[in-house]
Motif scaffolding. Structure first.
Motif, mmCIF file in Angstrom:
data_model
loop_
_atom_site.group_PDB
_atom_site.id
_atom_site.type_symbol
_atom_site.label_atom_id
_atom_site.label_comp_id
_atom_site.label_asym_id
_atom_site.label_seq_id
_atom_site.Cartn_x
_atom_site.Cartn_y
_atom_site.Cartn_z
ATOM 1 N N UNK B 84 0.835 -1.207 0.000
ATOM 2 C CA UNK B 84 0.000 0.000 0.000
ATOM 3 C C UNK B 84 0.871 1.259 0.000
ATOM 4 N N UNK B 85 1.896 1.262 0.839
ATOM 5 C CA UNK B 85 2.787 2.423 0.868
ATOM 6 C C UNK B 85 3.445 2.638 -0.477
ATOM 7 N N UNK B 86 3.833 1.556 -1.090
ATOM 8 C CA UNK B 86 4.479 1.642 -2.404
ATOM 9 C C UNK B 86 3.525 2.216 -3.454
ATOM 10 N N UNK B 87 2.308 1.687 -3.509
ATOM 11 C CA UNK B 87 1.381 2.157 -4.551
ATOM 12 C C UNK B 87 1.026 3.629 -4.336
ATOM 13 N N UNK B 88 0.885 4.036 -3.080
ATOM 14 C CA UNK B 88 0.589 5.453 -2.818
ATOM 15 C C UNK B 88 1.753 6.330 -3.270
ATOM 16 N N UNK B 89 2.961 5.841 -3.044
ATOM 17 C CA UNK B 89 4.129 6.640 -3.422
ATOM 18 C C UNK B 89 4.273 6.728 -4.945
ATOM 19 N N UNK B 90 4.087 5.604 -5.627
ATOM 20 C CA UNK B 90 4.208 5.636 -7.092
ATOM 21 C C UNK B 90 3.122 6.535 -7.696
ATOM 22 N N UNK B 91 1.920 6.466 -7.130
ATOM 23 C CA UNK B 91 0.863 7.364 -7.619
ATOM 24 C C UNK B 91 1.297 8.815 -7.488
ATOM 25 N N UNK B 92 1.920 9.153 -6.354
ATOM 26 C CA UNK B 92 2.345 10.529 -6.139
ATOM 27 C C UNK B 92 3.485 10.909 -7.091
#
Lengths: 214, 192
Positions: B84-92
């Motif tokens: 989840x942390x990864x996907x939020x970061x890549x989205x940003x």
């Protein structure tokens, strides 16, 4: 078949790359990087990643964080160290490939300089790829000022972290032999310094290469 | 008083984004979740994105809370949190870079080079990167996939396991693929 420069040049494709409209969902990239896709989906994903800088970067970031160790303290975590290799250092390493003009590419033409470390104020004080003995593996660099704080990160060519420590004042760090136990003699290691001089902006070195002796 | 002042911020954020706080979680559990997520993000967040880390963390927490609400669970695995942390970061990262590209498209003046350094260095770097991209595209499919994984940092053994192929075959594909890649780069005047 280790080829640091090719790896660095490839990962540098991701530096500052904007995503395309067809970039896969981040969750799919995560799953691909962690081997959780079926063969057809994985192959399609790899075909995209091979030509997409943004997804190359995303893939490497996915590999840089492992699920089971998210609670590790920062000092024990490898991923932050991986970032600087995947990011900024990769540009310098990519630029370190020697380029010459095809039009004027005769044998006598001077090769343009390599660029590794060219723009950083922190220079290595040991030779490029110098062999350091395992029991006296001391990295040295040019100081940036008195009482500066230096963070030194040492990694394998596969970007696995070996040592991450901070020293104050003296521009040198000895990596304990125990930290090198898993590294074979003759292996090339990457190291880098992040300096924080008192009252001045932090600076980072380029990535240097050193070899491990017996 | 909620533990560590975490919950009010979460409630505010989740209400703003249309989610509902996870009733199953205590304040302390939410604080622990946040701390674990923050630890994951701190380790992978690129330096240029540090200013947005709190926003990414909040976004990731909202995603986790939505899942907790859906499942009724009070715990999530470390692997899930990392994902989840990864996907939020890549989205940003994608948002930031798309905005930057849009801004450059709109700008009347030519954009400044992103990388610091001399014009010669920038040109050399662009030539190398363009060459690598083109030569990768020219590799035959089976070699390109293996070489892609290899250049992404996977070891030969790991690639063999991932692709369910014999180690020796993967070793050969990596070797031949890298040779093709080097030859192609050399023809373009680029050499390691």
């Amino acid at each position: 078949v280790i080829d640091h420069d090719l790896r660095a040049a490839f990962t540098a494709l991701g530096d500052d790359a904007a995503p395309g409209v067809d970039c896969p969902d981040p969750a799919r990239l995560w799953d691909g990087a962690h081997g959780a896709l079926d063969a057809a989906d994985r192959d399609a994903l790899l075909d995209h990643v091979a030509g997409c800088g943004a997804c190359i970067e995303a893939w490497r970031l996915a590999r840089a964080v492992a699920g089971d160790d998210v609670a590790l303290p920062e000092s024990a975590a490898p991923s932050r160290a991986r970032w600087w290799v995947a990011g900024g250092a990769a540009v310098a390493a990519a630029a370190a490939l020697v380029v010459w003009s095809r039009a004027g590419g005769d044998a006598d033409a001077p090769h343009p300089p390599t660029f590794r470390g060219e723009t950083s104020p922190i220079a290595s004080a040991i030779g490029d790829r110098e062999v350091l003995p395992r029991d006296a593996f001391t990295l040295r660099w040019q100081p940036v000022g008195p009482d500066a704080r230096y963070r030194v990160i040492v990694m394998t060519e596969a970007l696995d972290p070996i040592h991450d420590a901070t020293v104050v004042g003296a521009p040198e760090l000895t990596v304990p032999a125990a930290q090198l136990a898993s590294v074979a003699a003759g292996a090339t290691l990457l190291w880098r310094v992040e300096a924080s001089p008192p009252g001045a902006a932090p600076v980072r070195s380029a990535t240097f290469l050193v070899r491990l002796g017996p | 008083m909620p533990a560590m002042g975490i919950k009010p911020a979460l409630v505010e954020a989740t209400v703003e984004r249309g989610a509902r706080p996870a009733a199953a979680c205590s304040d302390a559990e939410l604080a622990a979740l946040r701390q674990r997520l923050d630890g994951a993000l701190r380790r992978i967040c690129p330096p240029w994105l540090v200013g947005q880390r709190d926003d990414i963390l909040q976004d990731a927490m909202v995603r986790v809370i939505r899942v907790l609400d859906r499942t009724g669970d009070a715990e999530v695995s470390g692997a899930y949190l990392a994902r989840v942390g990864y996907t939020a970061m890549i989205d940003e990262i994608r948002r930031v870079r798309r905005r930057r590209e849009d801004a450059l498209d709109d700008a009347a003046e030519p954009a400044a080079p992103a990388a610091a350094g001399s014009p010669e260095r920038t040109a050399a770097s662009s030539q190398v990167l363009g060459g690598v991209r083109d030569c990768m595209a020219r590799l035959v499919e089976s070699r390109r996939r293996v070489v892609t994984l290899y250049l992404l940092g996977h070891g030969v053994g790991e690639i063999a396991a991932t692709l369910d192929e014999p180690y020796k075959r993967i070793e050969n594909l990596v070797h031949r693929g890298l040779t093709n890649l080097r030859d192609c780069l050399a023809r373009k005047g680029i050499s390691p």
